[in-house]
Each structure stands twice: as C-alpha cells, then as structure tokens.
Scaffold this active site. Structure first.
Site, mmCIF file in Angstrom:
data_model
loop_
_atom_site.group_PDB
_atom_site.id
_atom_site.type_symbol
_atom_site.label_atom_id
_atom_site.label_comp_id
_atom_site.label_asym_id
_atom_site.label_seq_id
_atom_site.Cartn_x
_atom_site.Cartn_y
_atom_site.Cartn_z
ATOM 1 N N LYS A 81 48.795 33.017 52.677
ATOM 2 C CA LYS A 81 48.221 32.087 51.317
ATOM 3 C C LYS A 81 48.559 30.804 51.260
ATOM 4 C CE LYS A 81 47.139 33.993 47.055
ATOM 5 N NZ LYS A 81 46.456 34.992 46.568
ATOM 6 N N VAL A 184 39.090 39.043 35.930
ATOM 7 C CA VAL A 184 39.391 40.568 36.145
ATOM 8 C C VAL A 184 39.491 41.378 34.741
ATOM 9 C CG1 VAL A 184 40.731 42.055 37.232
ATOM 10 C CG2 VAL A 184 40.416 39.962 38.443
HETATM 11 P P1 NAD Z 1 42.102 34.365 35.390
HETATM 12 O O1 NAD Z 1 42.771 32.990 35.688
HETATM 13 O O2 NAD Z 1 40.738 34.296 35.368
HETATM 14 O O3 NAD Z 1 42.422 35.041 34.153
HETATM 15 C C1 NAD Z 1 43.800 35.383 33.965
HETATM 16 C C2 NAD Z 1 43.860 35.246 32.253
HETATM 17 O O4 NAD Z 1 45.173 35.476 31.875
HETATM 18 C C3 NAD Z 1 43.337 33.976 31.568
HETATM 19 O O5 NAD Z 1 42.417 34.345 30.546
HETATM 20 C C4 NAD Z 1 44.626 33.337 30.855
HETATM 21 O O6 NAD Z 1 44.270 32.875 29.638
HETATM 22 C C5 NAD Z 1 45.574 34.793 30.680
HETATM 23 N N1 NAD Z 1 46.937 34.529 30.404
HETATM 24 C C6 NAD Z 1 47.784 33.643 30.845
HETATM 25 N N2 NAD Z 1 49.039 33.784 30.557
HETATM 26 C C7 NAD Z 1 49.014 34.633 29.855
HETATM 27 C C8 NAD Z 1 49.848 35.512 28.768
HETATM 28 N N3 NAD Z 1 51.062 34.986 28.839
HETATM 29 N N4 NAD Z 1 49.485 36.687 27.920
HETATM 30 C C9 NAD Z 1 48.229 37.097 27.968
HETATM 31 N N5 NAD Z 1 47.138 36.257 28.799
HETATM 32 C C10 NAD Z 1 47.563 35.410 29.659
HETATM 33 O O7 NAD Z 1 42.711 35.226 36.815
HETATM 34 P P2 NAD Z 1 41.782 36.461 37.313
HETATM 35 O O8 NAD Z 1 41.092 36.211 38.555
HETATM 36 O O9 NAD Z 1 41.292 37.240 36.211
HETATM 37 O O10 NAD Z 1 43.138 37.183 37.922
HETATM 38 C C11 NAD Z 1 44.081 37.904 36.876
HETATM 39 C C12 NAD Z 1 45.278 38.475 37.851
HETATM 40 O O11 NAD Z 1 44.752 39.246 38.918
HETATM 41 C C13 NAD Z 1 45.977 37.213 38.424
HETATM 42 O O12 NAD Z 1 47.427 37.531 38.490
HETATM 43 C C14 NAD Z 1 45.615 37.378 39.960
HETATM 44 O O13 NAD Z 1 46.561 36.846 41.124
HETATM 45 C C15 NAD Z 1 45.433 38.715 40.246
HETATM 46 N N6 NAD Z 1 44.124 38.963 41.113
HETATM 47 C C16 NAD Z 1 43.112 38.651 40.915
HETATM 48 C C17 NAD Z 1 41.971 38.882 41.824
HETATM 49 C C18 NAD Z 1 40.358 38.425 41.795
HETATM 50 O O14 NAD Z 1 39.497 39.173 42.275
HETATM 51 N N7 NAD Z 1 40.217 37.261 40.728
HETATM 52 C C19 NAD Z 1 42.401 39.784 42.965
HETATM 53 C C20 NAD Z 1 43.578 40.196 43.015
HETATM 54 C C21 NAD Z 1 44.513 39.775 42.064
#
Ligand code: NAD
Length: 371
Positions: A81, A184
C-alpha cells in the site's frame, strides 16, 4: 524533480520507503508487506495526515491487510500500500503525482499502485505517465471503479452471515445499519433496498445522506449513533478502527458485515466480538471485490468483467467456510481467516504462475486529465 528516498526498517515488512520531492511537495510512503504469492498491489491513499507517524501507522496496517486480502482471494498477489501526505482537494497536482510515479518505479514492479481514498482513476492515468506499475483506469480497456465489485462482494458476505445465523438469505424485513454512504456504501444500500431491507444510514456528509435516505426510504442516524442502533446487520463502510474496547460493549447488532478496511482497532477486538456473540465477517475477506476487479486489468488477455464477477462470487462460500471453522474450533472468525492465509503463505499456495501484463504505460498525456 529531486526525488529522495529513505528506507525505514520495519520487522516483518519486506520494504518500507519514505519518499520526498521538494519540487513537487511530495511526501509519501510505500510499504510492501509480503510478496510470497506475487507482486504487492494496493491503493494509494492521499490524505492530510497530521503527523508522519500517523501516515506510517496507516500504511503499515493497510499493506498487511492487503497481504491477507490477496491471500484469501487467491489472486496471486502480495500485500502493499502507499500513502501520500497531502490534502487531495488542494494539494494534488500533476507534478506531485508524477513524482509519486517515479517513486513507484524504484520498486521495479514489486509494488503496483491503484486508486484509494483521495486518489481517483483519473489520478492513476497521470501516475501512468511515469510508471507502468499502476492500474484501475476508466478507459475502455480498464477495470473502472472498483466500488461496484466491493459493494457486491459485501452484499454476498451479508447473505453468508444470514445463512450462518438463520439458515436463509432473505433480506426481507431485516434491519441494516450502514455507516458511510460513499462510493461503496451507497451502492450497497441500493442492493439492500431492492431486496426489501429496512435501512438506517449515516454519514458526516449531510447532503449525501439526505439524498440516499430519500432515494432508498432509509432512516438517518447521527454519525455518533450509527454503531449503536438496534439492527440485524451493521455494515461499516467508512472508517477503520471502528470496533474497539469502547464501541464493542455497546453494539446492538447480530452481525457485522461491511466494506471498511481495518475495522478492528486491534486483532484482540475480534475476541471481544466473539464473546459478545456478534458474528464478524473479516474485512479483508468481505471487501476483496475491488482488488479482484482491478487485478483483472493486468490479465495477459485483457480485462473481462465476467471473470471478475465470478471470482468475486466466491466471497459468499469463503465466508460460510470461515464462519463454520470458527464455530468448530471455537476461535474468532478473524483468527480463522488469518490462519487460512498464513497456511497459504507458508506453503506458497496460490502463488502467481503467469506474468502480469502492464498495458497502459506510458499513457499518452492527452488521455489524462490535468487536474
Ligand atoms: P468514500 O470516501 O467514497 O466513502 C466513505 C464515506 O464515509 C464518505 O461519504 C464519508 O463522508 C463517510 N464518513 C467518514 N467518516 C464518517 C463517520 N464518522 N460516520 C459516517 N460516515 C463517515 O470511500 P469508499 O470507497 O466508499 O470506501 C469506504 C470504505 O471501504 C473505506 O474504509 C475503504 O478503505 C473501504 N474499501 C473500499 C473499496 C473500494 O472499492 N472503494 C475496496 C475495499 C475497501
């Protein structure tokens, strides 16, 4: 460009390097945890960490998580990473991304970067101007946004949890609490909605949560309440470290099945969840859909969506097996999943046998966005 590098010795990690470039303002860390099963593929997180130590802690936790995610998904990849310490809204420039691309080159393919929080597929196209070791682009030969696959894999994992707990996979009338309606989270909410689930959602972005609530008839909980609402399944889709000694005693769910990376603050928190009788779908198993999708971009015969879909489907059975092993052996589900991957790492099971194919470099400057 005046790229400087400084290796940081970390026990049990193959290579961790800090990069700086005064000209572009780059400060980045690339961490390769383990390449026993193949090159380390992992996203580049661009985030304004307050302290260098915070960035280091994050990249170490995330890169180790990738080793276990890749080992479980059997994609013939290792764990790695990277983080760039910068505000993606104000400090991300083509020069910064180019300097980072040069940093990636110094790993000669043992590290392959991809999108992550703060780093978009458009940014990857800019990085590809300097290195071939990057993937996850939007063009017609690329794999596109991984979130759809992550959300679908998580949805299948939710069905595994229901099957384990109740011997059926119907979501009708079940209550789901979803923390985070980002890339997601909102896709997962849509999948749950179509199957008749009752939804409680939360996000720190008020506008995003209001849109989702309206569209999918969801109730809204405050960000500091969502973990503690009464529900069948809690799906963390925002932050890492949400389950710890403080939060676990107050949870009111039967199972946890969400997409966020590094959900447990400490590995021992898995035991606290077991003791409370809460079924936990290990994050690195349930959220592997995005990794599975993006790695197909590097197949010698090109990205093919059905292949990525079929591989993502396996998450359902993997979790069923992990839940059963944990029950039989009276260990946490996290420990059950870790043991499976440790065994594979020790014996080279699932090691990459064919070369990855880096077809997008050098990308023509005209293909990439400039902001
Ligand atoms: P993203 O940044 O699009 O969405 C994250 C959301 O969480 C945002 O809308 C943000 O405002 C919200 N958030 C932040 N703090 C918060 C809180 N305290 N309470 C409620 N909401 C809060 O990210 P994503 O791509 O949707 O990924 C979400 C999670 O999944 C992350 O942990 C990421 O590492 C993990 N993940 C994502 C993928 C992917 O394909 N995008 C793959 C594996 C893991």
């Amino acid at each position: 460009m005046n790229l400087k590098q400084e290796e940081i010795e970390i026990a049990d990690y193959e290579k961790v390097v800090k990069f700086t470039d005064a000209d572009s303002g780059l400060t980045a860390i690339i961490a390769v945890h383990n390449t026993d099963l193949g090159p380390g593929l992992g996203g580049t997180r661009i985030y304004p960490y307050k302290k260098f130590e915070d960035a280091l802690t994050d990249v170490l936790r995330l890169s180790k998580g990738m080793t276990y995610k890749a080992g479980m998904a059997q994609v013939g990849l290792g764990g790695a990473k990277s983080v760039i310490i910068a505000d993606p809204k104000t400090e991300k420039t083509p020069e910064l991304l180019h300097a980072f691309g040069e940093a990636v080159n110094t790993f000669h393919g043992t590290y392959i970067c991809a999108e992550d929080v703060g780093c978009t597929p458009e940014d990857i196209e800019i990085i590809l101007q300097k290195t071939k070791y990057a993937c996850g682009v939007h063009n017609l030969r690329g794999s596109g946004n991984p979130s759809a696959y992550t959300a679908w894999g998580t949805f299948l994992g939710i069905k595994s949890a229901l099957m384990h707990l109740e011997n059926h996979t119907s979501l009708e009338g079940k209550t789901f609490a979803i923390q985070g309606v980002g890339s997601v989270g909102r896709r997962l909410i849509e999948l749950l909605f179509w199957e008749g689930a009752q939804l409680i959602i939360s996000d720190i972005d008020d506008a995003a949560v209001a849109r989702c609530a309206h569209q999918y008839a969801a109730k809204v909980a405050a960000p500091d309440e969502i973990l503690y609402v009464d529900c069948d399944i809690l799906a963390p889709c925002a932050l890492g470290g949400v389950f710890n000694e403080e939060t676990i005693p107050n949870l009111r769910c039967k199972a946890i099945a969400g997409a966020a990376n590094n959900q447990l603050l400490n590995e021992s928190d898995a035991d606290l969840l077991s003791k409370r009788g809460i079924l936990y779908a290990p994050d690195f198993v349930i959220n592997a859909g995005g990794l599975i999708n993006v790695m197909h971009e590097l197949s010698p015969d090109g990205y093919q969506a059905p292949r990525a879909r079929e591989m993502t489907k396996k998450i359902y059975q993997q979790l069923i097996d992990i839940f059963e092993i944990a029950k039989q052996k009276k260990i946490s589900t996290h420990q059950a999943a870790v043991s499976i991957v440790d065994h594979r790492l020790e014996h080279g099971i699932g090691k990459r046998s064919e070369e990855l194919f880096f077809r997008f470099a050098p990308i023509e400057p005209s293909h990439a966005l400039t902001s």
